[in-house]
Write an enzyme that holds these catalytic residues in place. Structure first.
Site, PDB file in Angstrom:
ATOM      1  CB  SER A  65      17.889 -92.780 -50.213  1.00 32.33           C
ATOM      2  OG  SER A  65      18.872 -93.544 -49.597  1.00 32.33           O
ATOM      3  CG  ASP A 122      15.102-100.004 -48.909  1.00 31.51           C
ATOM      4  OD1 ASP A 122      16.177-100.373 -48.414  1.00 31.51           O
ATOM      5  OD2 ASP A 122      14.891 -98.843 -49.300  1.00 31.51           O
ATOM      6  CG  HIS A 145      17.823 -98.024 -51.177  1.00 32.32           C
ATOM      7  ND1 HIS A 145      16.948 -97.504 -50.254  1.00 32.32           N
ATOM      8  CD2 HIS A 145      18.681 -97.014 -51.477  1.00 32.32           C
ATOM      9  CE1 HIS A 145      17.272 -96.243 -49.993  1.00 32.32           C
ATOM     10  NE2 HIS A 145      18.316 -95.923 -50.726  1.00 32.32           N
TER      11      HIS A 145
END
Lengths: 356, 356
Positions: free
Chosen positions: B140, B294, B323
């Site tokens: 991320s 995601d 995610h």
């Protein structure tokens, strides 16, 4: 009752009102002299078998369907009698801001998709005396109502086309809708629903619009600068000059009434929670029409339901606008897809077996 | 400076502090005596070529990486010297709530991904005197920093594995992050960043968590009741007993500092906006590792960038947690995928050409 210029025929085109009388709601309570705002195109034929019913989507009105209807389209008013019915709480039909004091503003009762469909049923049977509907078609919350129609009145509905919506709302979609609602109710100006003007809630409505900017479109919409389709020149213009003003013109309680309803759309309420049984009741020929890039009614969810409907097909709509594809910003590219599928569906012979 | 129990070694495991001195920021201003909190596993070898650098993700800390590291894993502390470095503003490193009055709370300056990576560079060169990094890996915002490392210090970074993140943030992701920020700043208790306790902003942090519930997971996570992986028994428990308390423990200004940085992650700032040129600078072998479900760093966006990196492969991670797959709630199913890819990457021979 408060005034809001947005909910007028000047803004939303012509519509008529139908008074349902005191309308009993599934969650309890009534809407006295419940009004449905509806708009018609074309005329009912003698055999009364050319009716098309179109329920509206979240925050939308009968106006949105103008572009879907035309003599060169599947939804042809020369051939069909098309009735677009505004859902309860959408600001044109009975809604928090236009109702009598006893159910005004935050006193407006909870309404369900089933209430809408029963109300629409009352309108078209009482007023037009029809016993069959050639097609019910709707997008998003309109798709929820379309499914409700097909399951609740299986003998009546001959064809159904739910676009970008589900028969039973998912948990993910429920949570998404909750963020939209919380964006509004968290605004101190909302005052628990008893604001004096929708403009008191401008900040909450702005945040509500900004969440739409994320979930209503899709990553590639922005990657490919498709906001240009909406006549703007930047992302900032798209949010600040299109999305935010769009929602800021609306009534917060109206949006909340619709959102509460949307969260709980579920035809399996008619079959003790058994979705397969509910969808098994459908006698209509059904085209399930998800939008490929839809982030909250994703094709996967729609396809799962389609497989539970015996006489059905999956007809995918391509739109880089995601859920907002429904706005038709892509013009012919979008409408031609809708038309082709709806034309195929309307051409479907409705067998005696189904007609029984 | 205000107290927050969350940002302690009791909660986040052991870490050390490194004082960078007065740290100059790209956006202007300095962080005096800028502190990086970091945690090490294993030891640097004599040839100083076994360093692995791991930057942290949004709202995360060095603690999150414990489960990724082990003698039975690719990230093996017996073989590698692994340094997990907490990003600036994450609550452990220099952050709004723990900084001196001149840059405390809402006076904390804007920090960029590039600042983090320059700060991390200073730490590992000054303290350990290394000139090459065997691997930079992060998820991320950690992936954003990983890309920044590979582009900014191409001679130094031999391998890079950005997981669930992009080299240049997309407009869609920017808008998503903005909704997270607005959920916090719209809380009257936020008081423009000068609250007396993070608990003053509990409602805003709750709404922030609720948006994560939509975008951080995915529809099938809920359809298949995968919240059970998080040890809860219902969607409501997942949001109210996991997500909301998780974010409500954190410092609002810390989250905003990180979010501002996240929105603007973009390696092409080093090449006048030319992303292809920036990614063309990379000499490392790169495994681009998106998570298939995601919703805001979707595989499509990651793959586009991967194709601009000469010595790279796309290695997809499967996770129904979207995610939040990064949290590793799926256990071996998830970590084994990460391990397999990282092991392949670490096994890659780094050619002389790259080493030049």
């Amino acid at each position: 009752m408060i005034h809001n210029d947005y909910y007028t025929q000047e803004t939303h085109g012509p519509y008529e009102m139908y008074n349902l009388g005191d309308f009993q709601l599934e969650e309890g309570g009534i809407i006295p002299d419940c009004q449905l705002a509806y708009r018609t195109f074309g005329a009912l034929n003698e055999s009364k078998d050319n009716l098309i019913v179109i329920p509206t989507w979240f925050s939308g009105t009968s106006k949105d369907w103008e572009a879907y209807i035309g003599e060169d389209r599947a939804l042809n008013p020369k051939k069909y009698f098309i009735v677009v019915i505004n859902q309860i709480g959408n600001g044109l039909s009975s809604s928090p801001h236009n109702s009598p004091a006893s159910i005004s503003m935050n006193a407006f009762p909870h309404v369900r998709i089933s209430d809408d469909v029963r109300a629409q049923y009352q309108l078209i049977t009482e007023k037009y005396g029809v016993t069959e509907i050639a097609l019910v078609v709707g997008g998003s919350m309109g798709a929820q109502q379309t499914y409700e129609w097909a399951v609740r009145y299986p003998e009546m509905v001959k064809r159904a086309a739910p676009i970008a919506g589900t028969a039973k709302n998912t948990d993910h979609d429920f949570l998404f809708t909750q963020t939209l609602m919380d964006a509004i109710t968290s605004d101190p100006g909302f005052n628990e629903g008893n604001y004096t003007s929708h403009t008191d809630v401008a900040e909450g409505l702005k945040r509500h619009a900004d969440i739409w900017a994320v979930m209503g479109l899709c990553p590639d919409f922005y990657n490919e600068e498709k906001w240009r389709l909406f006549g703007v020149n930047s992302v900032t213009e798209f949010t600040e000059e299109f999305l935010q003003p769009l929602f800021q013109a609306m009534d917060p309680n109206a949006l909340l009434t619709m959102a509460w309803k949307w969260q709980r759309g579920d035809v399996s309420r008619m079959t003790n929670g058994n979705l397969k049984e509910a969808l098994g009741r459908i006698k209509a020929k059904v085209f399930v029409m998800p939008i490929d890039e839809d982030m909250f009614f994703p094709p996967k969810d729609c396809e799962k339901e389609q497989k539970m409907i015996s006489n059905s097909e999956l007809r995918m709509i391509r739109s880089i606008c995601g859920h907002f594809g429904l706005f038709g910003a892509e013009g012919a590219y979008y409408y031609d897809q809708i038309d082709a599928h709806l034309q195929d569906l309307l051409n479907e012979h409705v067998s005696e077996k189904q007609m029984e």
